[in-house]
Design an enzyme around this catalytic site. Structure first.
Site, PDB file in Angstrom:
ATOM      1  N   ARG A 104       0.943  -1.021   0.063  1.00 17.32           N
ATOM      2  CA  ARG A 104      -0.026  -0.020   0.058  1.00 17.32           C
ATOM      3  C   ARG A 104       0.889   1.155   0.043  1.00 17.32           C
ATOM      4  NH1 ARG A 104      -4.594   1.189   4.414  1.00 17.32           N
ATOM      5  NH2 ARG A 104      -2.735   1.785   5.713  1.00 17.32           N
ATOM      6  N   THR A 108      -1.093   7.525  -1.028  1.00 15.32           N
ATOM      7  CA  THR A 108      -1.952   7.462  -1.705  1.00 15.32           C
ATOM      8  C   THR A 108      -3.134   6.460  -1.323  1.00 15.32           C
ATOM      9  OG1 THR A 108      -1.400   5.934  -3.377  1.00 15.32           O
ATOM     10  CG2 THR A 108      -0.825   8.183  -3.958  1.00 15.32           C
ATOM     11  N   ASP A 200       0.418  -2.429  12.113  1.00 15.72           N
ATOM     12  CA  ASP A 200       0.695  -2.948  10.827  1.00 15.72           C
ATOM     13  C   ASP A 200       1.176  -4.362  10.895  1.00 15.72           C
ATOM     14  OD1 ASP A 200       2.458  -3.607   8.587  1.00 15.72           O
ATOM     15  OD2 ASP A 200       2.494  -1.592   8.243  1.00 15.72           O
ATOM     16  N   ASP A 203       4.382  -5.364   9.707  1.00 15.60           N
ATOM     17  CA  ASP A 203       5.738  -5.217  10.491  1.00 15.60           C
ATOM     18  C   ASP A 203       5.720  -5.831  11.921  1.00 15.60           C
ATOM     19  OD1 ASP A 203       6.555  -3.145   8.625  1.00 15.60           O
ATOM     20  OD2 ASP A 203       5.623  -1.662   9.669  1.00 15.60           O
TER      21      ASP A 203
HETATM   22  C1  PRP Z   1      -1.225  -4.400   4.516  1.00 18.52           C
HETATM   23  C2  PRP Z   1      -2.258  -5.555   4.603  1.00 18.52           C
HETATM   24  C3  PRP Z   1      -2.925  -5.296   3.384  1.00 18.52           C
HETATM   25  C4  PRP Z   1      -3.334  -4.058   3.321  1.00 18.52           C
HETATM   26  C5  PRP Z   1      -4.820  -3.396   3.449  1.00 18.52           C
HETATM   27  O1  PRP Z   1      -0.318  -4.645   3.770  1.00 18.52           O
HETATM   28  O2  PRP Z   1      -1.591  -6.935   4.898  1.00 18.52           O
HETATM   29  O3  PRP Z   1      -2.646  -5.936   2.153  1.00 18.52           O
HETATM   30  O4  PRP Z   1      -2.032  -3.353   4.014  1.00 18.52           O
HETATM   31  O5  PRP Z   1      -4.692  -2.197   3.467  1.00 18.52           O
HETATM   32  P1  PRP Z   1      -5.807  -1.969   2.520  1.00 18.52           P
HETATM   33  O6  PRP Z   1      -7.140  -2.418   2.654  1.00 18.52           O
HETATM   34  O7  PRP Z   1      -5.881  -0.330   2.742  1.00 18.52           O
HETATM   35  O8  PRP Z   1      -5.236  -2.019   1.004  1.00 18.52           O
HETATM   36  P2  PRP Z   1       0.971  -3.495   3.442  1.00 18.52           P
HETATM   37  O9  PRP Z   1       0.485  -2.731   2.212  1.00 18.52           O
HETATM   38  O10 PRP Z   1       1.420  -2.996   4.541  1.00 18.52           O
HETATM   39  O11 PRP Z   1       2.191  -4.643   2.987  1.00 18.52           O
HETATM   40  P3  PRP Z   1       2.941  -5.702   3.852  1.00 18.52           P
HETATM   41  O12 PRP Z   1       2.006  -6.838   3.875  1.00 18.52           O
HETATM   42  O13 PRP Z   1       4.103  -5.914   2.836  1.00 18.52           O
HETATM   43  O14 PRP Z   1       3.442  -5.052   5.085  1.00 18.52           O
HETATM   44  N1  URA Z   2      -2.581  -2.556   7.014  1.00 20.33           N
HETATM   45  C1  URA Z   2      -2.227  -2.889   8.366  1.00 20.33           C
HETATM   46  O1  URA Z   2      -1.313  -3.901   8.337  1.00 20.33           O
HETATM   47  N2  URA Z   2      -2.922  -2.446   9.317  1.00 20.33           N
HETATM   48  C2  URA Z   2      -4.039  -1.432   9.026  1.00 20.33           C
HETATM   49  O2  URA Z   2      -4.402  -1.026  10.273  1.00 20.33           O
HETATM   50  C3  URA Z   2      -4.342  -0.995   7.916  1.00 20.33           C
HETATM   51  C4  URA Z   2      -3.616  -1.660   6.766  1.00 20.33           C
END
Ligand code: PRP
Ligand code: URA
Length: 209
Positions: A104, A108, A200, A203
């Site tokens: 994400r 944006t 997150d 993380d």
């Molecule tokens: C997180 C999560 C989803 C997304 C959700 O991933 O695991 O994929 O955010 O957010 P959204 O519904 O607003 O799209 P992230 O983009 O942080 O990537 P990561 O799993 O690599 O940390």
């Molecule tokens: N992605 C995450 O990992 N946590 C949130 O709360 C939203 C998006």
């Protein structure tokens, strides 16, 4: 299946409480996510079609049920989806796996794709998409659109936490895809994080912050 199922099983809710706590360790967070994934997998596969097979026990012949049809596919939205994927593969070891690399954009909140690999014949398989977080739903909507482009027709989405805004947007975009979640939280904050949420997920799973 209902368009949204909240799994209110006491074990799921108890484990989720510990995952939410900010002091939970990386190892503890990962272990709990894996444990919850088994229970969510049980729920999302509850209505899989069965067929009868003739077998012999040590005592008698009998007709007994087995899963019908082609092997199902788990589609993990990277990175955090892998925390759900691993436990689900323990329960359905013969499943095929798709990986969808999306992150994400922090400004944006739009998903950026960096990887996609899926089995070729998606059209006659159940595809269960896994990602712990459904926040704005932009990532889940994009992941499912990509799988549909590649032929998937029968899909379900499993997450740990969802925001009401995300559930609404997701069901408008993909009304044919049921959601299974452990909780629908209060709201999104101004940065697109689920509140109260758990922070997150990627993380916390991998200790990257
Ligand atoms: C997180 C999560 C989803 C997304 C959700 O991933 O695991 O994929 O955010 O957010 P959204 O519904 O607003 O799209 P992230 O983009 O942080 O990537 P990561 O799993 O690599 O940390
Ligand atoms: N992605 C995450 O990992 N946590 C949130 O709360 C939203 C998006």
């Amino acid at each position: 299946m209902d368009s949204v199922t909240v799994v209110d099983h006491p074990l799921v809710q108890h484990k989720l409480t510990f995952m939410r706590k900010k002091e939970s360790s990386t190892a503890g967070f990962r272990r709990l996510l894996r444990e919850i994934s088994l229970l969510l997998c049980y729920e999302v596969t509850r209505e899989l079609p069965m067929t009868m097979e003739t077998i012999e026990t040590p005592l008698a012949e009998m007709r007994s049920p087995v899963l019908e049809g082609k092997k199902l596919v788990f589609a993990s939205v990277l990175r955090a989806g892998n925390g759900l994927l691993e436990g689900m593969l323990d329960l359905v070891p013969s499943a095929r796996v798709a990986h969808i690399g999306l992150y994400r954009d922090h400004e944006t909140l739009e998903p950026v794709e960096y990887y996609f690999k899926a089995p070729e014949d998606l059209s006659d398989r159940l595809v269960i998409v896994v990602d712990p977080m459904l926040a704005t739903a932009n990532s889940a909507i994009a992941a499912i659109a990509k799988l549909k482009e590649r032929g998937a027709k029968d899909l379900r989405f499993v997450c740990l936490l969802a925001a009401p805004e995300g559930v609404k947007k997701f069901t408008e975009a993909h009304p044919d895809v049921p959601i299974v979640t452990a909780s629908i939280d209060e709201r999104l904050n101004e940065k697109g994080y689920i509140v109260p949420g758990l922070g997150d997920a990627g993380d916390r799973m991998y200790g990257t912050k």
